[in-house]
Design a protein around this motif. Structure first.
Motif, PDB file in Angstrom:
ATOM      1  N   SER A   1      -6.427  -4.655 -11.383  1.00  0.00           N
ATOM      2  CA  SER A   1      -6.706  -2.800 -12.170  1.00  0.00           C
ATOM      3  C   SER A   1      -6.195  -4.018 -13.623  1.00  0.00           C
ATOM      4  CB  SER A   1      -6.118  -2.349 -11.841  1.00  0.00           C
ATOM      5  OG  SER A   1      -6.065  -0.529 -13.162  1.00  0.00           O
ATOM      6  N   GLN A   2      -5.871  -3.379 -14.401  1.00  0.00           N
ATOM      7  CA  GLN A   2      -5.659  -3.668 -16.110  1.00  0.00           C
ATOM      8  C   GLN A   2      -5.116  -2.230 -16.220  1.00  0.00           C
ATOM      9  OE1 GLN A   2      -6.461  -6.361 -17.498  1.00  0.00           O
ATOM     10  NE2 GLN A   2      -7.413  -6.866 -15.684  1.00  0.00           N
ATOM     11  N   ASN A   3      -5.286  -1.274 -15.391  1.00  0.00           N
ATOM     12  CA  ASN A   3      -4.259  -0.189 -16.518  1.00  0.00           C
ATOM     13  C   ASN A   3      -2.683   0.017 -15.050  1.00  0.00           C
ATOM     14  OD1 ASN A   3      -6.718   0.609 -17.205  1.00  0.00           O
ATOM     15  ND2 ASN A   3      -7.436   1.091 -15.558  1.00  0.00           N
TER      16      ASN A   3
ATOM     17  N   SER B   1       0.633  -0.713  -0.451  1.00  0.00           N
ATOM     18  CA  SER B   1      -0.036  -0.053   0.188  1.00  0.00           C
ATOM     19  C   SER B   1       1.188   1.312  -0.047  1.00  0.00           C
ATOM     20  CB  SER B   1      -0.660   0.075   0.845  1.00  0.00           C
ATOM     21  OG  SER B   1      -0.581   0.201   2.080  1.00  0.00           O
ATOM     22  N   SER B   2       0.720   1.823  -0.268  1.00  0.00           N
ATOM     23  CA  SER B   2       1.199   3.134  -0.573  1.00  0.00           C
ATOM     24  C   SER B   2       0.717   4.836  -0.556  1.00  0.00           C
ATOM     25  CB  SER B   2       1.651   3.211  -2.625  1.00  0.00           C
ATOM     26  OG  SER B   2       0.834   3.003  -3.470  1.00  0.00           O
TER      27      SER B   2
ATOM     28  N   ASP C   1     -10.360 -14.303  -8.275  1.00  0.00           N
ATOM     29  CA  ASP C   1      -9.435 -13.592  -8.557  1.00  0.00           C
ATOM     30  C   ASP C   1      -9.314 -12.438  -7.650  1.00  0.00           C
ATOM     31  OD1 ASP C   1     -10.798 -12.601 -10.226  1.00  0.00           O
ATOM     32  OD2 ASP C   1      -8.437 -12.003 -11.684  1.00  0.00           O
ATOM     33  N   VAL C   2      -9.629 -12.173  -6.361  1.00  0.00           N
ATOM     34  CA  VAL C   2      -9.901 -11.223  -5.793  1.00  0.00           C
ATOM     35  C   VAL C   2      -9.612 -11.424  -4.022  1.00  0.00           C
ATOM     36  CG1 VAL C   2     -11.412 -10.314  -7.396  1.00  0.00           C
ATOM     37  CG2 VAL C   2     -12.649 -11.026  -5.353  1.00  0.00           C
ATOM     38  N   LEU C   3      -9.467 -10.891  -3.354  1.00  0.00           N
ATOM     39  CA  LEU C   3      -8.760 -10.486  -2.386  1.00  0.00           C
ATOM     40  C   LEU C   3     -11.110 -10.119  -1.536  1.00  0.00           C
ATOM     41  CD1 LEU C   3      -5.238 -10.529  -1.577  1.00  0.00           C
ATOM     42  CD2 LEU C   3      -6.575 -12.189  -1.556  1.00  0.00           C
ATOM     43  N   CYS C   4     -10.755 -10.967  -0.703  1.00  0.00           N
ATOM     44  CA  CYS C   4     -12.092 -10.109   0.242  1.00  0.00           C
ATOM     45  C   CYS C   4     -11.458  -8.889   1.214  1.00  0.00           C
ATOM     46  CB  CYS C   4     -13.095 -10.793   0.782  1.00  0.00           C
ATOM     47  SG  CYS C   4     -14.592 -10.361   1.571  1.00  0.00           S
ATOM     48  N   LEU C   5     -11.728  -8.172   1.662  1.00  0.00           N
ATOM     49  CA  LEU C   5     -11.548  -7.187   2.879  1.00  0.00           C
ATOM     50  C   LEU C   5     -12.819  -6.969   3.752  1.00  0.00           C
ATOM     51  CD1 LEU C   5      -8.914  -4.377   1.679  1.00  0.00           C
ATOM     52  CD2 LEU C   5      -8.721  -6.980   2.187  1.00  0.00           C
ATOM     53  N   GLY C   6     -13.483  -7.703   3.857  1.00  0.00           N
ATOM     54  CA  GLY C   6     -14.899  -7.269   5.169  1.00  0.00           C
ATOM     55  C   GLY C   6     -16.357  -7.723   3.340  1.00  0.00           C
TER      56      GLY C   6
ATOM     57  N   GLU D   1      -7.366  -2.976  -7.198  1.00  0.00           N
ATOM     58  CA  GLU D   1      -8.013  -1.906  -7.111  1.00  0.00           C
ATOM     59  C   GLU D   1      -8.858  -1.758  -5.746  1.00  0.00           C
ATOM     60  OE1 GLU D   1      -8.209   1.031 -10.902  1.00  0.00           O
ATOM     61  OE2 GLU D   1      -9.254  -0.447 -11.165  1.00  0.00           O
ATOM     62  N   LEU D   2      -9.422  -1.097  -5.098  1.00  0.00           N
ATOM     63  CA  LEU D   2     -10.365  -1.540  -3.704  1.00  0.00           C
ATOM     64  C   LEU D   2     -11.403  -0.907  -4.379  1.00  0.00           C
ATOM     65  CD1 LEU D   2     -11.326  -1.999  -0.985  1.00  0.00           C
ATOM     66  CD2 LEU D   2     -11.052   0.287  -0.300  1.00  0.00           C
TER      67      LEU D   2
END
Length: 277
Positions: A101-103, A71-72, A128-133, A116-117
């Protein structure tokens, strides 16, 4: 074959392509080997905290498809993100998700790839995503579960619709992933309050103090050792959490309150007198 590379900077040495690649690869290899047996998920950080009734997600590191993302942009205000990107009310479960993200961006020969969130419907969540809640999309705001609860309220607090549900948030650990440390913090508070802890309970408590979490395999082993419950290799996270809840309730029933202790002490002398008579 084991190797060791050492860059030698002689006077007037020109930084070659090979030298720069070696300098870049070394920390990447260290990170890769250190977390080689870890599954995809949060490696460090990305903790949930509440400030002035707003929920923030701290900075951290994520392992995703074997690659590491950092994270930046500092802490993320999940409350603000929720209000700005709130999904339509459909009576369904939605979730905060980290999506590839494709960008990608290339700047000065450096390629940057992003996670991307986004807010997505849980039932349509891509693999292929990570769940954060997760949360019920009828909510007007999001709230964290209470970490200072009794064992009796443990299940409801972390599964109710009016809280941010954290059971599906993967925390990377050896052998795969486990529950988020936020959940283990609530478990720690329950164990702390118990008097006369068993060796198993003390071991769990010390493990949470030391690392902030317990691996899923270790957690299943602890539950199985104190119960007749046996998990299959494909046991779902919710099933494991439900068994953990039952185990904590069992611990709770073993706790004798200070009021009960007073009653016991007061009745003991009378009992002895009755025996003498």
């Amino acid at each position: 074959m084991l190797t060791r590379k050492k860059i030698q900077f002689a006077p007037r040495t020109i930084l070659t392509h090979k030298i720069l690649e070696t300098m870049y690869d070394f920390p990447q290899e260290i990170l890769r080997l250190q977390y080689l047996t870890f599954g995809d998920g949060i490696v460090s950080g990305l903790e949930f905290k509440e400030v002035n009734r707003e929920i923030f997600l701290t900075e951290g590191i994520v392992k995703f498809k074997g690659e590491f993302y950092f994270s930046s942009a500092g802490e993320v205000n999940l409350t603000k993100f929720f209000k700005e990107n709130k999904p339509p009310m459909r009576g369904a479960i939605s979730c905060f998700a980290l999506c590839p993200s494709q960008n990608s961006k290339i700047d000065g020969g450096v390629k940057t790839e992003f996670l991307e969130l986004k807010i997505l419907l849980k039932k349509d969540l891509p693999p292929d995503v990570l769940c954060l809640g997760s949360f019920y999309d009828e909510l007007s705001d999001i709230a964290l579960p209470d970490k200072d609860i009794s064992a009796k309220k443990f299940w409801k607090e972390f599964t109710t619709f009016n809280r941010l549900q954290l059971l599906d948030v993967p925390y990377s650990c050896s052998g795969g992933s486990t529950f988020h440390p936020y959940i283990f913090c609530a478990m720690k508070n329950i164990l702390k309050r118990k008097e006369n802890k068993s060796p198993t309970e003390l071991t769990l408590l010390l493990q949470i103090y030391q690392t902030g979490f317990i691996t899923m395999e270790a957690l299943k082993t602890f539950i199985e050792s104190d119960d007749t419950k046996k998990f299959t290799p494909s046991a779902a996270r919710e099933e494991i959490f439900e068994s953990l809840t039952q185990w904590l309730k069992l611990i709770h029933t073993k706790v004798i309150s200070s009021e009960e202790k007073t009653i016991i002490k007061e009745t003991r002398p009378n009992a002895r007198q009755s025996l003498k008579i």
